[in-house]
Every structure is written in C-alpha cells, then in structure tokens.
Design a protein around this motif. Structure first.
Motif, PDB file in Angstrom:
ATOM      1  N   THR A 151       0.835  -1.203   0.000  1.00 46.07           N
ATOM      2  CA  THR A 151       0.000   0.000   0.000  1.00 46.07           C
ATOM      3  C   THR A 151       0.868   1.250   0.000  1.00 46.07           C
ATOM      4  N   ALA A 152       1.943   1.211   0.772  1.00 45.99           N
ATOM      5  CA  ALA A 152       2.873   2.346   0.804  1.00 45.99           C
ATOM      6  C   ALA A 152       3.469   2.592  -0.578  1.00 45.99           C
ATOM      7  N   GLY A 153       3.812   1.526  -1.282  1.00 49.51           N
ATOM      8  CA  GLY A 153       4.368   1.669  -2.624  1.00 49.51           C
ATOM      9  C   GLY A 153       3.397   2.325  -3.581  1.00 49.51           C
ATOM     10  N   ILE A 154       2.157   1.890  -3.556  1.00 50.57           N
ATOM     11  CA  ILE A 154       1.138   2.477  -4.430  1.00 50.57           C
ATOM     12  C   ILE A 154       0.884   3.931  -4.061  1.00 50.57           C
ATOM     13  N   THR A 155       0.844   4.224  -2.759  1.00 51.26           N
ATOM     14  CA  THR A 155       0.631   5.599  -2.304  1.00 51.26           C
ATOM     15  C   THR A 155       1.740   6.517  -2.807  1.00 51.26           C
ATOM     16  N   ALA A 156       2.968   6.033  -2.758  1.00 48.55           N
ATOM     17  CA  ALA A 156       4.102   6.842  -3.224  1.00 48.55           C
ATOM     18  C   ALA A 156       3.990   7.138  -4.713  1.00 48.55           C
ATOM     19  N   VAL A 157       3.670   6.120  -5.513  1.00 48.61           N
ATOM     20  CA  VAL A 157       3.537   6.312  -6.967  1.00 48.61           C
ATOM     21  C   VAL A 157       2.419   7.306  -7.269  1.00 48.61           C
ATOM     22  N   HIS A 158       1.286   7.109  -6.613  1.00 48.44           N
ATOM     23  CA  HIS A 158       0.136   7.987  -6.869  1.00 48.44           C
ATOM     24  C   HIS A 158       0.447   9.431  -6.465  1.00 48.44           C
TER      25      HIS A 158
END
Length: 240
Positions: free
Chosen positions: A218-225
């Motif tokens: 989730t942290a990875g997706i949040t960073a990309v977004h």
C-alpha cells in the motif's frame, strides 16, 4: 481494440504462443483482421493478421506511432512482502499507474528472500496492456539493501518512506515536478536503525506518506500515486 505485446515486431512479425492463443482461440481472429501491438519502448503498431496460427500468429505491420516518455519518472525500490500475491498485486497496480522502474531490495527485516521475476514481468506486461501505457516498467533483479544504496548514492531526488519519529516531511511537499524520483519502501517492520543510518549518510531523505501505518504494498502504491498527482496538478502550493 486490445493491445498485444511484442518486444520486436518489426524484425519478427509473429506473436508469442500466449498472445497467439488469445488472438486466434479467444477472439477468433482470421486473416485480414486488425490488431494493435505495443513493444514496451513507446511504440504502437497497427497490424493485420496474415497467419491465424494459435501458437505463432503471423501479422503484417500497417503503421507505427511513437509516444515520448513522460517528463518525470518514478523508481520504487521495495522490500518483498511475505505474501507473493501482495507483491504481485503491487507490481500490477504500480505499472498501471505508470511507474518507470521497480527494484526488489533485501533488507535486514525482509522475510522473503526470493521472488519469481518471470511472474512479475508478466504482471508488468499485463498492466501495460491494460492501461495502454506504451512504456513498459523495468523490473530489476533482487538486490541487497546496501548494494542498492551504494548504486544510487549519487542520484538526485531520492527518498525513503519512514514513520518512526513523526518529524518526517510529507512526500508531496518534497516532490519537484518533471524530475526523476527514487523512493525506497521498507519491509513489514520497517527499516532497521542501522539501515536508517546508512540512508541518512547516503543523502536519502526520510519522508512520510501520511499518518496511517500502511502495508508495504500500500505504501508503494501511495508513493507512486502521490508523485503522479503532484506532476499532473502542478500546483506550487504543494511545494513548501
């Protein structure tokens, strides 16, 4: 129109067995039918089927168009999750969002030491076709944390998501639009104190992704977004 992936369609105008099966068996493709092909390098091709073979479908290229890379790029270096499904989910969704590179890093608290790169590559290709993004995300081989940090020691705009002190700046306040961004995402349990010292000494800036404690993927997706959003909005009020 559905896109099909071929890394070099101009030199070898035959689809892979998997793509051929989908064209011929699922979609009932026949001679003369139009198909769209992407090579993952910014090129798309309009083509016509010449040989509807379910194992090696032949085609003829009719036209070609090229899309330039975005002015910014996001490289996520992430510790593999304990569950392979969660890591594959991250790769799929991050690639749909247009991340340019993904590196898998082994940290002190990483529980899973091996990943199936072939499966991750397939997820990246599937996401590229789904999102119609003509640039395929690069999936890098698994790498030890210290080796990765040394490799990118001189990179600009590099961050590590961390939530321990409560003093980290929000990522969105640190992003410079139209630049290449490198973001490290730690494992379940986060980076160790020794790793944090290494990151600081290598000029990685510790940032927060928000007040909630997030799973690794989730942290990875949040960073990309977050990076995508700042670049799309281009609002200077986020830069403070």
């Amino acid at each position: 129109m559905n896109f099909y992936f071929h890394p070099n369609p101009e030199e070898n105008p035959v689809l892979s067995a998997e793509e051929s099966s989908h064209v011929v068996k699922v979609l009932r493709g026949k001679v003369g039918d139009n198909i769209a092909i992407m090579d993952g390098l910014g090129n798309s091709y309009q083509a016509k089927i010449t040989d509807p073979n379910s194992r090696k479908c032949g085609f003829e290229i009719i036209s070609k168009s090229t899309l330039s890379r975005k002015s910014f790029g996001v490289h996520i270096a992430i510790a593999p999750t304990k569950s392979t499904d969660r890591l594959e989910w991250f790769v799929e969704k991050a690639c749909e969002l247009g991340v340019s590179e993904i590196s898998i890093i082994l940290t002190q608290r990483t529980e899973r030491k091996k990943v199936n790169l072939d499966r991750l590559e397939k997820k990246a290709i599937s996401a590229m076709k789904q999102s119609k993004n003509l640039w395929k995300c690069q999936i890098h081989d698994i790498c030890r944390f210290k080796d990765f940090v040394v490799k990118y020691e001189h990179a600009d705009h590099k961050f590590a998501a961390y939530v321990e002190t409560g003093e980290e700046s929000l990522l969105q306040r640190k992003i410079i639009p139209n630049e290449q961004i490198l973001i490290l995402i730690g494992p379940e349990g986060d980076f160790s104190p020794e790793e944090i010292d290494i990151l600081k000494s290598s000029n990685f800036e510790l940032v927060s992704l928000g007040s909630n404690v997030l799973r690794t993927e989730t942290a990875g997706i949040t960073a990309v977004h977050t990076v995508n959003l700042i670049n799309q909005i281009g609002n200077s009020s986020y830069q403070s």
